[in-house]
Design a protein around this motif. Sequence first.
Motif, PDB file in Angstrom:
ATOM      1  N   TYR A 148      38.066  37.405  48.595  1.00 43.67           N
ATOM      2  CA  TYR A 148      38.029  35.964  48.673  1.00 43.67           C
ATOM      3  C   TYR A 148      38.966  35.425  47.936  1.00 43.67           C
ATOM      4  O   TYR A 148      38.698  34.329  47.949  1.00 43.67           O
ATOM      5  N   SER A 149      39.790  35.392  47.959  1.00 47.86           N
ATOM      6  CA  SER A 149      41.260  35.312  47.424  1.00 47.86           C
ATOM      7  C   SER A 149      41.187  33.897  45.959  1.00 47.86           C
ATOM      8  O   SER A 149      41.655  32.884  46.475  1.00 47.86           O
ATOM      9  N   LYS A 150      40.274  34.048  45.594  1.00 51.02           N
ATOM     10  CA  LYS A 150      40.271  32.749  44.566  1.00 51.02           C
ATOM     11  C   LYS A 150      40.557  32.816  43.097  1.00 51.02           C
ATOM     12  O   LYS A 150      40.833  34.210  42.628  1.00 51.02           O
ATOM     13  N   LYS A 151      40.826  32.136  42.593  1.00 45.43           N
ATOM     14  CA  LYS A 151      41.564  31.907  41.167  1.00 45.43           C
ATOM     15  C   LYS A 151      40.095  32.309  40.116  1.00 45.43           C
ATOM     16  O   LYS A 151      39.348  31.212  39.858  1.00 45.43           O
ATOM     17  N   VAL A 152      40.424  33.717  39.270  1.00 48.09           N
ATOM     18  CA  VAL A 152      38.817  33.750  38.508  1.00 48.09           C
ATOM     19  C   VAL A 152      39.411  33.790  36.894  1.00 48.09           C
ATOM     20  O   VAL A 152      40.156  34.155  36.798  1.00 48.09           O
ATOM     21  N   LEU A 153      38.270  33.158  36.472  1.00 49.72           N
ATOM     22  CA  LEU A 153      38.701  33.438  34.711  1.00 49.72           C
ATOM     23  C   LEU A 153      37.559  33.524  34.599  1.00 49.72           C
ATOM     24  O   LEU A 153      36.420  33.394  34.622  1.00 49.72           O
ATOM     25  N   VAL A 154      37.488  34.881  33.009  1.00 53.87           N
ATOM     26  CA  VAL A 154      36.632  35.194  32.483  1.00 53.87           C
ATOM     27  C   VAL A 154      36.580  35.261  31.653  1.00 53.87           C
ATOM     28  O   VAL A 154      37.528  35.568  30.841  1.00 53.87           O
ATOM     29  N   ILE A 155      34.949  34.787  30.689  1.00 54.65           N
ATOM     30  CA  ILE A 155      35.279  34.832  29.522  1.00 54.65           C
ATOM     31  C   ILE A 155      33.801  35.220  29.009  1.00 54.65           C
ATOM     32  O   ILE A 155      33.653  35.247  29.124  1.00 54.65           O
ATOM     33  N   ASP A 156      34.820  36.021  27.793  1.00 54.52           N
ATOM     34  CA  ASP A 156      33.965  36.793  27.432  1.00 54.52           C
ATOM     35  C   ASP A 156      32.848  35.903  25.912  1.00 54.52           C
ATOM     36  O   ASP A 156      33.662  35.655  24.826  1.00 54.52           O
ATOM     37  N   ALA A 157      31.845  35.020  26.122  1.00 53.12           N
ATOM     38  CA  ALA A 157      31.082  34.234  25.309  1.00 53.12           C
ATOM     39  C   ALA A 157      30.054  35.287  24.872  1.00 53.12           C
ATOM     40  O   ALA A 157      29.284  34.882  23.990  1.00 53.12           O
TER      41      ALA A 157
ATOM     42  N   ILE B 200      44.987  32.702  27.208  1.00 54.15           N
ATOM     43  CA  ILE B 200      44.470  33.865  28.684  1.00 54.15           C
ATOM     44  C   ILE B 200      45.376  34.462  29.237  1.00 54.15           C
ATOM     45  O   ILE B 200      46.491  34.198  28.921  1.00 54.15           O
ATOM     46  N   TYR B 201      44.634  35.832  29.411  1.00 59.51           N
ATOM     47  CA  TYR B 201      46.048  36.767  30.209  1.00 59.51           C
ATOM     48  C   TYR B 201      45.504  37.644  31.262  1.00 59.51           C
ATOM     49  O   TYR B 201      44.148  37.256  31.972  1.00 59.51           O
ATOM     50  N   GLU B 202      46.466  37.843  31.748  1.00 57.32           N
ATOM     51  CA  GLU B 202      46.026  38.275  33.407  1.00 57.32           C
ATOM     52  C   GLU B 202      46.300  39.550  33.073  1.00 57.32           C
ATOM     53  O   GLU B 202      46.846  40.404  32.675  1.00 57.32           O
ATOM     54  N   HIS B 203      44.899  39.375  34.110  1.00 54.30           N
ATOM     55  CA  HIS B 203      44.943  41.666  34.274  1.00 54.30           C
ATOM     56  C   HIS B 203      45.150  41.751  35.294  1.00 54.30           C
ATOM     57  O   HIS B 203      45.580  41.064  36.423  1.00 54.30           O
ATOM     58  N   GLU B 204      45.698  43.419  35.424  1.00 57.24           N
ATOM     59  CA  GLU B 204      46.424  44.541  36.555  1.00 57.24           C
ATOM     60  C   GLU B 204      45.236  43.576  37.804  1.00 57.24           C
ATOM     61  O   GLU B 204      45.879  44.244  39.176  1.00 57.24           O
ATOM     62  N   PHE B 205      43.367  43.916  36.884  1.00 61.53           N
ATOM     63  CA  PHE B 205      42.694  43.562  38.549  1.00 61.53           C
ATOM     64  C   PHE B 205      42.684  42.678  39.373  1.00 61.53           C
ATOM     65  O   PHE B 205      41.997  42.117  39.949  1.00 61.53           O
ATOM     66  N   GLY B 206      43.627  41.809  39.203  1.00 59.14           N
ATOM     67  CA  GLY B 206      43.196  40.170  39.971  1.00 59.14           C
ATOM     68  C   GLY B 206      42.985  38.974  39.278  1.00 59.14           C
ATOM     69  O   GLY B 206      42.943  37.819  39.923  1.00 59.14           O
ATOM     70  N   PHE B 207      42.364  38.865  37.676  1.00 54.92           N
ATOM     71  CA  PHE B 207      41.565  37.826  37.752  1.00 54.92           C
ATOM     72  C   PHE B 207      42.598  37.758  36.064  1.00 54.92           C
ATOM     73  O   PHE B 207      42.671  37.826  35.503  1.00 54.92           O
ATOM     74  N   HIS B 208      42.150  36.436  35.446  1.00 52.37           N
ATOM     75  CA  HIS B 208      42.842  36.340  33.861  1.00 52.37           C
ATOM     76  C   HIS B 208      41.568  36.113  33.006  1.00 52.37           C
ATOM     77  O   HIS B 208      40.383  35.941  33.764  1.00 52.37           O
ATOM     78  N   VAL B 209      41.279  36.672  31.504  1.00 50.95           N
ATOM     79  CA  VAL B 209      40.571  37.074  31.152  1.00 50.95           C
ATOM     80  C   VAL B 209      40.647  36.274  29.686  1.00 50.95           C
ATOM     81  O   VAL B 209      42.077  35.716  29.379  1.00 50.95           O
ATOM     82  N   ILE B 210      40.174  35.681  29.439  1.00 50.59           N
ATOM     83  CA  ILE B 210      39.618  34.981  27.329  1.00 50.59           C
ATOM     84  C   ILE B 210      38.843  36.103  27.028  1.00 50.59           C
ATOM     85  O   ILE B 210      37.259  36.375  26.894  1.00 50.59           O
TER      86      ILE B 210
END
Length: 270
Positions: free
Chosen positions: A33-42, A76-86
């Motif tokens: 869906y071409s969204k800019k996504v951030l995953v936060i591990d809370a 924030i880190y960019e991952h090869e799966f296409g989204f960012h992660v904290i």
Amino acid sequence: MSKGKSVGIISIKGGVGKTTSVVNLANSLAKDYSKKVLVIDANFSSPNIALHLGNINYKNTIHDLLNQKSKPDDTIYEHEFGFHVIPSHAGSTNANYARLKQKVQHLKNHYDVILIDSSSALNEELLAAIVSSDELYVVSTPDLPTLSTTLKAVKIAAEKKTKINGLILNKVRGKNYELKPADMERLSGIPLVGVVKDNVRVLESLNKVKPITTLNSHSDVSLAYKKIAAKIIGVEYKEPKFHKKIFGYLKDDFSNLAAHKFSKGLAYYK
């Protein structure tokens, strides 16, 4: 950029596939869906996102961000799966949970969707994730003990005035001993947004440190996550062409296909 939204993925029971759901939804939202996504591990004390992404050696984590020891850009880190992660840090439980909502509010200016993976225990970590979310999705399996914890999640969300948008029913085998999806929806009072079948390929994807939406993008499980992702962002889900669905099914079941004796007939396809 218009302000994005924060989506909490919660459960108050381990082993239901909450983190697996977060990673696959993030991958689908970004890729399909071409969204800019951030995953936060809370899940501050028992984090799993980093394990699902194949890297546990992040320099800065959500703990550093909440304790004012690092800036968002450094966390924030960019991952090869296409989204960012904290990511979170398994070795530390010392985090100022009260700052999570403030940080998420700021980050929504830079992302379409922020997925928050929460603690699976009823604690301050879970409450921080709930109040930091604009909307919630509860992950459950079709059994009475997990239904009971789902009802607790509903009560807590209501107390915190955070809307639960949907129930994700995971690891469904379609057996008589399971609660039916319609019953789970009725008893929990949460609209059912997706049914994810139990599939051994999910375990394979975990072993290979890849979302199943990448490992087999047209498997039943992947398509279920893609449908849920579409509902999260309020767009229409488009069914793939029939031959792609068949290919996905055969790829999932390749070992049985290879072992089938076609000399005895085509019963495999029935």
